[in-house]
Design a protein around this motif. Structure first.
Motif, PDB file in Angstrom:
ATOM      1  N   ASN A 172       0.203  10.711  -2.046  1.00  0.00           N
ATOM      2  CA  ASN A 172       1.052   9.504  -2.096  1.00  0.00           C
ATOM      3  C   ASN A 172       2.213   9.600  -2.688  1.00  0.00           C
ATOM      4  OD1 ASN A 172       0.063   9.756  -4.757  1.00  0.00           O
ATOM      5  ND2 ASN A 172      -1.506   8.119  -4.591  1.00  0.00           N
ATOM      6  N   GLN A 224      -4.671   4.857  -3.014  1.00  0.00           N
ATOM      7  CA  GLN A 224      -4.062   3.451  -3.087  1.00  0.00           C
ATOM      8  C   GLN A 224      -3.954   3.075  -4.479  1.00  0.00           C
ATOM      9  OE1 GLN A 224      -2.418   2.419  -0.776  1.00  0.00           O
ATOM     10  NE2 GLN A 224      -2.881   3.628   0.834  1.00  0.00           N
ATOM     11  N   PRO A 276       0.934  -1.142   0.028  1.00  0.00           N
ATOM     12  CA  PRO A 276       0.145   0.117   0.082  1.00  0.00           C
ATOM     13  C   PRO A 276       0.810   1.184  -0.134  1.00  0.00           C
ATOM     14  CG  PRO A 276      -0.712  -1.498   1.745  1.00  0.00           C
ATOM     15  CD  PRO A 276       0.708  -2.067   1.120  1.00  0.00           C
ATOM     16  N   LYS A 277       0.455   2.037  -0.886  1.00  0.00           N
ATOM     17  CA  LYS A 277       1.276   3.490  -1.033  1.00  0.00           C
ATOM     18  C   LYS A 277       0.993   4.395   0.595  1.00  0.00           C
ATOM     19  CE  LYS A 277       2.997   5.554  -3.866  1.00  0.00           C
ATOM     20  NZ  LYS A 277       4.190   5.692  -4.332  1.00  0.00           N
ATOM     21  N   LYS A 318      -8.141   7.696   1.239  1.00  0.00           N
ATOM     22  CA  LYS A 318      -7.069   6.930   1.175  1.00  0.00           C
ATOM     23  C   LYS A 318      -7.027   5.879   0.308  1.00  0.00           C
ATOM     24  CE  LYS A 318      -7.169   3.791   4.303  1.00  0.00           C
ATOM     25  NZ  LYS A 318      -7.028   2.789   5.382  1.00  0.00           N
ATOM     26  N   SER A 319      -8.193   5.283   0.224  1.00  0.00           N
ATOM     27  CA  SER A 319      -8.706   4.070  -0.607  1.00  0.00           C
ATOM     28  C   SER A 319      -8.343   4.803  -2.322  1.00  0.00           C
ATOM     29  CB  SER A 319      -9.974   3.856  -0.606  1.00  0.00           C
ATOM     30  OG  SER A 319     -10.323   3.267   0.805  1.00  0.00           O
TER      31      SER A 319
END
Length: 489
Positions: A277, A232, A72-73, A228-229
């Motif tokens: 990210n 990614q 995950p980033k 956040k999702s």
């Protein structure tokens, strides 16, 4: 005993490093005893086993590439900005009460008796709110202006104020934003608020934008989790997250006590958060996102109905709070803590919890569950400033000190309940006080209708200083303030 516990927790936290020390020492001693002949033999072995060496090297390289591509980033919080309303919108309790009396005289708020006025004044005096909170322009008018135009004006001023501040502080161009997430629970016009922002800042046409509505005071953490999702799966980009709520359209003007409570607590507020990210942003970012935990108990009817927007007996719309709310909030919070605990607590706390569980299960059913010490997992707590009772309850149940809940209490006192953005005013307070040090862990926790309890966990990447135009700049020297003793009775 406390120092012994701290030492034990430190040993358990670094147990793996400590276990490797004897191994490293043994290898070092072994290497020091190797002769020149041993080294020559090892070199000859490598020369005669090219295939094995090549296979091992390729496996190592491929494994490293696979790990880098699939992990995950990391998500970084570059900066955030909170909206500070203009001074002419500032109100005291006395000003609010005088304004209500004037509004009543126009016939807009038709009270049958003065007992409701006494009720409102009592709630205001015991709410934990100070004398310098803000209400929108439309509600300072006589008669009240609860129009769509005034509602739009309030929300746009809040959002644009927070976003402009964020762009100034970060130097980011609007064209760099690849993801936009906006949450506003009860005010969702068409075009959507996310579209309003796209139009205002001329964001690019391939932006991934979402507009979250009806999700209550905990929606700020939900918006972070959604961003956040998306971060990614979309590489090297920025996400702009905006949390706010509209007061103009949601003022209740009826006679139902349970609906009048929200009038006394909610005030203007909003926050804009810039996430990234991009690995290059780690150097300048304030925080790294570690965990988000979301709990939704809406399948239960009591949870579903404990905070509902509906008409009262006179067909006037308001938010009704049921008597089940404290019980529902406590239960949902307990589930969230049970989910978050294994992710953040040191092994020593997990072990004590397990031991108590075994004792209760097999030996003494009357034994209370072990309450983990979350102060070992976090240095800072941002508890949603939903009300004095909520902060009191979490302070008691989590066994926190007054310092741990200071940011929440002072945010409630200075800005009131700003819904989903309150946790950002609290973080801004901690920064303004100069308390945020590198490596510090922060727990943001918010509760909202549905019923939901959501948590986000951050770690400070450096000693964090407050950004320009921090909302506490003009009043920080006055805080913390002593809360009137009557408010705690």
């Amino acid at each position: 005993m406390k120092k012994v516990k701290m030492v034990f927790n430190s040993l358990m936290t670094h147990r793996f490093k400590l276990c490797f020390l004897p191994l490293m020492a043994a290898l070092a001693m072994k290497a020091s005893r190797l002769s020149t002949q041993d080294l020559q033999n090892f070199y000859l072995y490598l020369q005669n086993n090219h295939t094995s060496l090549t296979f091992f090297s390729l496996s190592l390289v491929l494994g490293s590439i696979l790990y880098i591509l699939t992990r995950p980033k990391p998500v970084y919080l570059v900066d955030f900005g909170c909206y500070l309303p203009p001074s002419h919108l500032k109100v005291s309790v006395q000003k609010i009460m005088n304004h209500i009396r004037v509004v009543r005289g126009t016939g807009v708020w038709n009270h049958e008796s003065d007992y409701l006025m006494d009720f409102v004044e009592k709630i205001l005096e015991r709410s934990g709110l100070g004398q310098e909170t803000y209400i929108p322009e439309g509600l300072l008018c006589v008669p009240l202006q609860q129009t769509m135009a005034m509602s739009r004006k309030e929300t746009e001023e809040v959002i644009f104020g927070a976003v402009d501040n964020l762009f100034r502080n970060t130097g980011i161009s609007p064209s760099d934003i690849g993801i936009l997430v906006v949450n506003s629970s009860t005010f969702n016009p068409t075009p959507s608020l996310s579209t309003v922002i796209v139009n205002k800042y001329k964001l690019r046409d391939n932006i991934k934008s979402l507009n979250l509505g009806g999700m209550g005071c905990s929606a700020g953490v939900i918006a972070i989790d959604v961003a956040k999702s998306l971060l990614q799966v979309q590489r090297n980009t920025y996400a702009l997250v905006i949390s706010t709520e509209n007061i103009t359209q949601n003022l209740y003007i009826g006679n139902n006590k349970s609906m009048l409570v929200t009038n006394c607590l909610f005030r203007i507020g909003g926050a804009a958060v810039l996430l990234s990210n991009r690995s290059v942003d780690r150097k300048r970012a304030k925080y790294k996102l570690v965990h988000t935990v979301r709990v939704h108990t809406g399948a239960d009817d009591r949870s579903y109905g404990c905070a509902t927007q509906e008409e009262d007996e006179d067909d006037i719309v308001g938010v009704s709070l049921s008597k089940d709310l404290p019980m529902v909030a406590a239960r949902t919070l307990k589930i969230n803590i049970a989910t978050l605990g294994p992710l953040v607590l040191p092994l020593s706390e997990k072990f004590q919890f397990f031991v108590r569980f075994i004792k209760k299960k097999f030996f003494n059913p009357k034994l209370k569950h072990y309450l983990p010490d979350f102060k070992l997992a976090f240095e800072h707590f941002c508890i949603h400033a939903g009300g004095r009772a909520l902060i009191d309850e979490l302070e008691k149940n989590l066994q926190l000190s007054p310092l741990h809940v200071e940011a929440s209490r002072m945010t409630l006192h200075r800005f009131g309940n700003t819904s989903s953005s309150s946790i950002w005013y609290e973080l801004a307070y901690t920064e303004a006080k100069g308390r945020m040090k590198k490596g510090d862990r922060i727990w943001q926790i918010a509760l909202g209708s549905g019923f939901k309890c959501n948590s986000s966990v951050w770690v400070a990447l450096r000693n964090v200083k407050p950004s320009a135009n921090n909302p506490w700049e003009d009043c920080l020297q006055k805080y913390p303030v002593e809360i009137d003793i009557d408010l705690k009775e």
